[in-house]
Design an enzyme around this catalytic site. Structure first.
Site, PDB file in Angstrom:
ATOM      1  N   SER A 115       0.760  -1.174  -0.100  1.00 31.07           N
ATOM      2  CA  SER A 115      -0.088  -0.011   0.007  1.00 31.07           C
ATOM      3  C   SER A 115       0.636   1.392  -0.005  1.00 31.07           C
ATOM      4  O   SER A 115       2.072   1.089   0.066  1.00 31.07           O
ATOM      5  CB  SER A 115      -0.904   0.004   1.313  1.00 31.07           C
ATOM      6  N   LYS A 116       0.112   2.268  -0.062  1.00 33.41           N
ATOM      7  CA  LYS A 116       1.110   3.583  -0.010  1.00 33.41           C
ATOM      8  C   LYS A 116       1.873   3.676   0.958  1.00 33.41           C
ATOM      9  O   LYS A 116       3.098   4.387   1.150  1.00 33.41           O
ATOM     10  CB  LYS A 116       0.035   4.890  -0.205  1.00 33.41           C
ATOM     11  N   ARG A 117       1.581   3.076   2.160  1.00 37.00           N
ATOM     12  CA  ARG A 117       2.356   3.063   3.412  1.00 37.00           C
ATOM     13  C   ARG A 117       3.701   2.544   3.164  1.00 37.00           C
ATOM     14  O   ARG A 117       4.685   2.942   3.858  1.00 37.00           O
ATOM     15  CB  ARG A 117       1.577   2.450   4.436  1.00 37.00           C
TER      16      ARG A 117
END
Length: 517
Positions: free
Chosen positions: A289-291
């Site tokens: 994910s973006k994380r």
RNA sequence: GCUCCCAUCGUCUAGAGGCCUAGGACACAGCCCUCUCAAGGCUGGUACGAGGGUUCGAAUCCCUCUGGGAGCGCCA
């Protein structure tokens, strides 16, 4: 090949049809799956691919940012094409006009360029191939391989919830398969008439043979009610037209493959060789994910990563070559083979990426580092034009920076005025007792006939000897004086690169500060 | 829910029946080197998901379970 060719002449939307490479690739034997015992058809598909030159493709859709997951499949495709003297095609799958953005397309183009994964053909855009898709669509309907479906979205939704309630796999029930009359007031979609019995075997280089029952596959929509074609159909037509021999993509597509094979067969085309590579997970093992790393690949350039390091990191995810960890691009090209890729997903490890980046920085020539460093300085608002000095700084710093950004941050003092001293460093090293040391150093250095590291080294040593103190008592105050911090490359190297004039000015300024302490 | 995929240290991996009291790398800890920071060297700990088979012998082959993932869209 014949069938493929049949669809490829005389139309305006053709691709430079790969000009008859009939060279048989000696390396095609590489495509025998490692777990051969699973494969009964090995001989067949080997034969199918042995007389055409390798053509791979990377086909991202510009609906989200190109991230490392996509980059890895692009790398594998590119590497495979390079290894086999084949052709690497870039195709932008932008049929979803709602979600596709120019920005994302640009990131793909810029990202691929930054990484050096240049396409031999393309970029091709699916939105510019609509005429071709309509043509195949029409033929499909005409031949009975596809049919118009007048079921409304509401009816479909209802069917779906019924099936879910009955704990069944949601799928289209084929209501319109045998409909002969149009239904007034409804714009139909077109569905592919999937075979109703038998099974499809996906011969996958990585997974071995995977069998799907046709009864599990429903009639998928290949054209929306507005007439535009959908992904699974476009892919099939494109891969056929572009004569793609090896489809290397994420294994999230494995489930789509049997339908694609069925369509390919309906078109009379021979399916390409498939290689479904495992996905990349986030550092925590969850979906990327973006994380984690699902940021634009260009973000890595901003953060000071070398393309070769990122590629090196990515190639080692699911693939290895003995105990080797660091690979140059040339080594990757020579050693990588898609059949050696693992089947299991792997987690993204930022620490290892950082380590590899440092390894690549250390092994780069200072000259090649210079432009990257310049880029980072620019980001910091420091304009640097002196290439020789940039290279000298890179040389001095290359084994003490994990990223080029970090290198630039730690090297600003070479190019810009000091903005004061690090508080702790000054407190410890710019003291009353270091003032005379700095004075002595200043004197020695001003008298030096030659300004180079060796001479500076001797001068600093002789001051330490003369004052009967350890080298640290001399070097550290100098370091703080010239860099403002307690960390820098070896002091002799630092001073050489800094230059005599600046060095003396800063030492004198620091001496005054020390005196006042 | 159905179908498909996957399963070795925290992470990336080596391992295709005996070479495995499981090797390498990142990270971590300690030591050495040392003008700082690094780099480098040395040392250390931690893994074959579980249960059944097959075999003289299994991390490696088979089965079941468990766990994770993907797909099932007029998204790609």
């Amino acid at each position: 090949m014949d069938q493929v060719a049949r669809h490829s002449h005389g139309r305006g939307h053709r691709f430079n049809p790969c000009t008859a490479h009939h060279l048989s690739s000696p390396c095609d034997a590489d495509f025998v799956p490692r777990r051969v015992h699973k494969s009964i058809r090995t001989q067949e598909f080997q034969a199918a691919s042995s007389h055409m030159s390798v053509r791979t493709r990377f086909a991202p859709s510009p609906t989200g940012m190109l991230h490392i997951g996509g980059v890895r499949t692009a790398l594998f495709s590119w590497l495979y094409a390079k290894r086999h003297a084949g052709t690497f095609v870039l195709r932008i799958e932008d049929t979803d006009r709602e979600r596709s953005t120019d920005e994302a397309t640009q990131v793909i183009l810029d990202g691929m360029e930054w990484l050096g994964l240049s396409a031999d053909e393309g970029p091709f855009y699916q939105t510019r191939r609509m005429d071709r898709y309509r043509e195949v669509l029409a033929k499909f309907v005409q031949d009975g391989h596809a049919y118009r479906c007048y079921c409304t979205k509401e009816e479909l939704a209802e069917m779906r919830s019924r099936q879910e309630a009955a704990k069944q796999k949601p799928r289209y029930d084929g209501t319109c398969r045998h409909r002969t009359e149009p239904r007034p007031g409804v714009d139909p979609v077109i569905r592919f008439a999937n075979p109703v019995d038998g099974s499809v075997i996906v011969e996958d280089v990585i997974h071995g043979n995977v069998e799907f029952q046709n009864t599990e596959l429903d009639d998928l929509i290949i054209a929306r009610s507005d007439g535009t074609p959908t992904y699974n159909f476009c892919v099939v037509v494109d891969d056929m037209d572009m004569k793609i021999t090896h489809v290397i993509r994420g294994d999230d597509h494995l489930n789509n493959t049997p339908r694609q094979i069925n369509m390919l067969k309906a078109l009379g085309s021979t399916p390409p060789v498939y290689a479904h590579v495992p996905m990349i997970l986030g550092a925590d093992g969850a979906k990327l994910s973006k994380r984690h790393g699902a940021v634009s690949v260009l973000q890595y350039r901003e953060e000071g990563f070398l393309p070769s390091a990122l590629l090196n990191y990515l190639v080692r995810l699911g693939w290895s070559h003995g105990d080797q960890e660091v690979f140059t691009l040339e080594e990757m090209q020579a050693l990588f083979d898609i059949k050696d890729v693992n089947k299991s997903a792997s987690a993204f490890n930022p620490d290892k990426l950082l380590w590899l980046n440092q390894q690549h920085i250390m092994r780069s020539t200072p000259q090649s580092l210079a432009p990257h460093l310049q880029f980072q300085f620019a980001a910091l608002g420091v304009a640097v034009e002196d290439n020789a000095k940039l290279a000298a700084v890179a040389k001095a710093q290359q084994e003490r920076a994990k990223t080029l950004k970090e290198m630039a941050q730690n090297s600003v003092f070479f190019f810009a005025e000091l903005k004061g001293y690090d508080e702790k460093a000054a407190k410890k090293n710019l003291t009353a007792e270091s003032a005379p040391v700095l004075a002595a150093v200043h004197e020695r250095l001003s008298a030096l006939p030659q300004w180079n590291a060796a001479a500076i080294h001797d001068a600093v040593n002789s001051v330490a000897a003369a004052l009967n103190v350890g080298l640290g008592k001399v070097a550290q105050p100098i370091r703080v004086a010239v860099s403002g911090t307690s960390v820098s490359p070896p002091i002799d190297v630092t001073l050489e690169v800094l230059g005599r004039e600046t060095t003396l000015l800063r030492i004198d300024a620091a001496r005054k500060v020390a005196l006042a302490a």
